[in-house]
Design an enzyme around this catalytic site. Sequence first.
Site, PDB file in Angstrom:
ATOM      1  N   HIS A 178      -4.002  -3.565   1.315  1.00 38.69           N
ATOM      2  CA  HIS A 178      -5.278  -3.067   0.787  1.00 38.69           C
ATOM      3  C   HIS A 178      -6.197  -2.495   1.866  1.00 38.69           C
ATOM      4  CE1 HIS A 178      -3.925  -6.420  -1.900  1.00 38.69           C
ATOM      5  NE2 HIS A 178      -4.029  -5.425  -2.757  1.00 38.69           N
ATOM      6  N   SER A 208      -4.600  -4.204  -8.036  1.00 39.80           N
ATOM      7  CA  SER A 208      -5.603  -4.699  -7.086  1.00 39.80           C
ATOM      8  C   SER A 208      -6.467  -3.617  -6.445  1.00 39.80           C
ATOM      9  CB  SER A 208      -4.905  -5.498  -5.979  1.00 39.80           C
ATOM     10  OG  SER A 208      -3.911  -4.699  -5.377  1.00 39.80           O
ATOM     11  N   ASP A 250      -5.793  -5.945   4.689  1.00 39.30           N
ATOM     12  CA  ASP A 250      -4.632  -6.832   4.796  1.00 39.30           C
ATOM     13  C   ASP A 250      -3.364  -5.979   4.731  1.00 39.30           C
ATOM     14  OD1 ASP A 250      -4.369  -6.177   2.133  1.00 39.30           O
ATOM     15  OD2 ASP A 250      -4.972  -8.151   1.371  1.00 39.30           O
TER      16      ASP A 250
END
Length: 348
Positions: A324, A40, A321
């Site tokens: 990230h 990610s 979050d």
Amino acid sequence: MDFFPFLLSLIFLMLHLSGQRVVEAETDHNITKLFVFGDSYADTGNIKRGLASSWKHPYGVTFPGKPAGRFSDGRVLTDYIAQYLKMKSPISYRVRKYAMPHHLKYGMNFAFGGTGVFETLNPGPNMTTQIDFFEGALKDKLYTTEDINNSVALVSVAGNDYTRYTVKNGSIQGLPSFIESLINQTITNIIRIKGLGVKKVIISNLQPVGCLPSTTASNSFKQCNETSNNLLALYHNTLLTQAVTKLNQQTKDHNSSPFLVLNLYDSFMSVLNHPSTHNIMDKLKPCCVGVSNEYSCGSVDENNVKKYLVCEKPKSAFFWDLVHPTEAGWHAVYNKLRVMNVLQQIHY
Ligand SMILES: *[C@@H]1O[C@H](CO)[C@@H](O)[C@H](O)[C@H]1NC(C)=O
Ligand SMILES: *[C@@H]1O[C@H](CO)[C@@H](O)[C@H](O)[C@H]1NC(C)=O
Ligand SMILES: *[C@@H]1O[C@H](CO)[C@@H](O)[C@H](O)[C@H]1NC(C)=O
Ligand SMILES: *[C@@H]1O[C@H](CO)[C@@H](O)[C@H](O)[C@H]1NC(C)=O
Ligand SMILES: *[C@@H]1O[C@H](CO)[C@@H](O)[C@H](O)[C@H]1NC(C)=O
Ligand SMILES: *[C@@H]1O[C@H](CO)[C@@H](O)[C@H](O)[C@H]1NC(C)=O
């Protein structure tokens, strides 16, 4: 009269500048394509809409203005590496079938959020399978030999492998051998990418996992867990650097090293240790959080009522979050990598 020395220094400056330009043109190959692998931190939209938080509000609120598959409020690592190479962010593998030739121009992104070198807690193709996709794209002649010859690869992977290990096993005694097998497989993978013709493979090391909000939540985001940083991240990074150094000694072509470690650990730590230099006010507290433990950023209840809180200024937070960085966080990390002279070494 100060005119003469002024003129002299002007001439000197012009000579100096023009000289520099010549040197750059000689050593600077044009890197025209970027191929991206991993998780990610690098994914820009490979997971299908609806299957990940990256497609939920408020992800993407800063860029592109709505959820678009990035795990942040905006741009991520890939976007900044592309920017450094003066190209647009490469398209996601998922949309290649709908792509016009000019969409393929900057390379392709094979990274899927949640994945790892091995199996993780999330679905999605592991790095080996992502390289299979790349090989398939080459077999389909989406890229010429020359294209690949002018390309570099970016690899961001490992965090999710350790999350799985922690949840499934967690034994401290077993950790060193797990880290070793992970590094071994990673090295096999990057050799394979290089073998497909890519000029340089840039591999990020492990971020300070002990500073991630998912770890620091237990102390209200007050301090990093030094044990996680030292035992896990630093050991992983030491082994990775050793292995990549050895690999470069074995495969050095001309004066250029084909493999480059992107030091995410030091750049994250540097920003977190001097947040105000980067206009970051909240260094460990994430911008977007669930209202309680059962919820996370992007959660809604059965009546579609928001179950998360977003900070007022995502631009002032490092983390978006629980795992990230924000766009502002990535931008600060990118600036740090430039100052550390890491990115300059991408050029071969
Ligand atoms: C790089 O690209 C520029 C502009 O497209 C071109 O003029 C130049 O010759 C290229 N340099 C190399 C080393 O290929
Ligand atoms: C990657 O995934 C494929 C397909 O699920 C599997 O066959 C392979 O063993 C995996 N590779 C690694 C290194 O875990
Ligand atoms: C690949 O690029 C190198 C320079 O980096 C050049 O010397 C070589 O001729 C190129 N090979 C092909 C097949 O384009
Ligand atoms: C956990 O790791 C230890 C040490 O490597 C190993 O002996 C054990 O089988 C692992 N347990 C699980 C459930 O994977
Ligand atoms: C990793 O690779 C090295 C060298 O190939 C080997 O000696 C070692 O046993 C491997 N370690 C693991 C855990 O697979
Ligand atoms: C830090 O992490 C380690 C290993 O995951 C854990 O055992 C320890 O309790 C944590 N320490 C603190 C202060 O939270």
